[in-house]
Design an enzyme around this catalytic site. Structure first.
Site, short mmCIF file in Angstrom:
data_model
loop_
_atom_site.label_atom_id
_atom_site.label_comp_id
_atom_site.label_asym_id
_atom_site.label_seq_id
_atom_site.Cartn_x
_atom_site.Cartn_y
_atom_site.Cartn_z
N ASP A 34 0.68 -1.12 0.08
CA ASP A 34 0.11 0.04 0.01
C ASP A 34 0.86 1.30 0.18
O ASP A 34 2.06 1.27 0.30
CB ASP A 34 -0.93 0.19 1.30
CG ASP A 34 -2.07 -0.75 1.17
OD1 ASP A 34 -2.58 -1.40 -0.03
OD2 ASP A 34 -2.74 -0.91 2.30
N LYS A 55 -3.75 2.83 -2.99
CA LYS A 55 -4.88 3.75 -3.12
C LYS A 55 -5.12 4.69 -1.87
O LYS A 55 -4.86 4.23 -0.88
CB LYS A 55 -5.88 3.18 -3.83
CG LYS A 55 -6.42 1.81 -3.03
CD LYS A 55 -7.35 1.29 -3.47
CE LYS A 55 -7.66 -0.12 -2.78
NZ LYS A 55 -7.95 -0.16 -1.35
N MET A 163 -9.72 8.40 8.30
CA MET A 163 -10.23 9.22 7.04
C MET A 163 -11.08 10.43 7.08
O MET A 163 -11.84 10.53 6.40
CB MET A 163 -10.86 8.21 6.25
CG MET A 163 -9.70 6.69 5.66
SD MET A 163 -10.69 5.47 4.94
CE MET A 163 -11.34 4.50 6.10
N1 SAH Z 1 -5.36 -0.14 8.16
C1 SAH Z 1 -4.96 1.23 8.57
C2 SAH Z 1 -6.15 2.13 8.12
C3 SAH Z 1 -6.33 2.39 6.59
S1 SAH Z 1 -7.21 3.62 6.43
C4 SAH Z 1 -4.61 1.03 10.27
O1 SAH Z 1 -4.83 0.08 10.85
O2 SAH Z 1 -4.32 2.12 10.27
C5 SAH Z 1 -6.07 5.18 6.12
C6 SAH Z 1 -6.68 6.01 7.38
O3 SAH Z 1 -5.76 5.53 8.42
C7 SAH Z 1 -5.87 7.30 6.86
O4 SAH Z 1 -6.97 8.16 6.23
C8 SAH Z 1 -5.68 8.00 8.39
O5 SAH Z 1 -7.01 8.31 9.15
C9 SAH Z 1 -5.47 6.79 9.27
N2 SAH Z 1 -3.77 6.31 9.11
C10 SAH Z 1 -3.04 5.69 8.51
N3 SAH Z 1 -1.80 5.77 9.00
C11 SAH Z 1 -1.72 6.84 10.00
C12 SAH Z 1 -0.73 7.49 10.67
N4 SAH Z 1 0.31 7.23 10.55
N5 SAH Z 1 -1.09 8.31 11.48
C13 SAH Z 1 -2.40 8.79 11.72
N6 SAH Z 1 -3.43 8.34 10.72
C14 SAH Z 1 -3.10 7.24 10.09
#
Ligand code: SAH
Length: 250
Positions: A34, A55, A163
């Site tokens: 990803d 994406k 998100m």
């Molecule tokens: N599977 C991932 C989430 C994917 S959806 C998880 O478990 O974290 C993508 C969203 O995750 C982003 O829009 C944001 O809201 C959050 N996100 C992902 N990485 C992040 C990070 N390092 N810091 C803060 N928010 C994060």
């Protein structure tokens, strides 16, 4: 025919992957990764073929269908296919679609958990998501519906929104309408787990102010009990932009 291992890469820096994740990553012939995963993870599987299938936000159905097809094609050609996902694969990771597609194709799968962004944000700010007495429940929520509108309610003592970055004003309005008081603490953490992680504090009414500081960065919004600073807590983050924001705190 090979098999597919879903691995949670963790939220940021490569060393936040689990030991099991790193060990299994090292066995990969192909890695489908990803956008939000750290390029530093390549060191664990330098000889594998790395394919970017990243994406952002809601992929159109062709995007997800293409990923499903790539998983099946690669599992037919290689022994070990790793599907590397940011954070934890089971949290807003479209895991159900990919597992279903592979099950239909008769391909065996395994899932290795990872540190999800909400947990990384709690570590970054040193603010526990649960609090004895005041914070008995935590919800991981997305504010965005499939149709692109914003939905939010009041379902737990601490709510962590994923998100929501482009929708902070709408999120704030929805949460106030759902009954959260205007002075409820809301903490925004972007790029949690990376060296340049940023954090800012707001009241729920002022949440939209976070848009500028965190613009363009993946962020989570923590609302309620788990956003409250601990008594006498030291400032956890040192980024200069953070220091600047402190001056304009609500
Ligand atoms: N599977 C991932 C989430 C994917 S959806 C998880 O478990 O974290 C993508 C969203 O995750 C982003 O829009 C944001 O809201 C959050 N996100 C992902 N990485 C992040 C990070 N390092 N810091 C803060 N928010 C994060």
């Amino acid at each position: 025919m090979g098999h597919v291992i879903f691995i949670g890469a963790g939220p940021g820096a490569a060393d936040l992957i689990t030991l099991r994740g790193a060990r299994l990553l090292a066995t990969a012939d192909v890695v489908l990764f990803d956008a939000l995963t750290d390029p530093g993870l390549r060191q664990f599987a330098p000889n594998a073929r790395w394919v970017n299938v990243g994406k952002r936000g809601f992929a159109d159905s062709t995007g997800q269908a293409t990923i499903n097809a790539l998983l099946i094609k690669n599992a037919n050609e290689a022994d070990v296919v790793v599907r590397l996902k940011g954070g934890d694969p089971s949290v807003f990771g479209r895991l159900e679609e990919e597992l279903e597609a592979l099950a239909q194709a008769g391909i065996a799968c395994e899932v290795v958990p990872g540190v999800t962004a909400a947990i990384a944000a709690a570590a970054a700010t040193q603010r526990p998501l649960t609090r004895r007495g005041a914070g008995r429940s935590v919800s991981l929520a997305t504010a965005m519906t499939r149709e692109g509108s914003v939905h939010a309610s009041r379902s737990a003592d601490t709510e962590v929104f994923y998100m929501a970055g482009r929708q902070l004003a709408a999120l704030s309005r929805r949460l106030l309408a759902a009954g959260w008081p205007g002075d409820t603490p809301a903490s925004v953490v972007s790029r949690a787990g990376w060296p340049d992680q940023l954090h800012s504090d707001h009241s729920l009414t002022q949440l939209a102010q976070a848009s500028v500081l965190h613009a363009g960065r993946p962020m989570v919004v923590v609302v309620g009990a788990g956003a409250k600073p601990l008594d006498d807590a030291p400032a956890a983050l040192t980024d200069t932009r953070h220091a600047a924001l402190q001056k304009s705190k609500p």
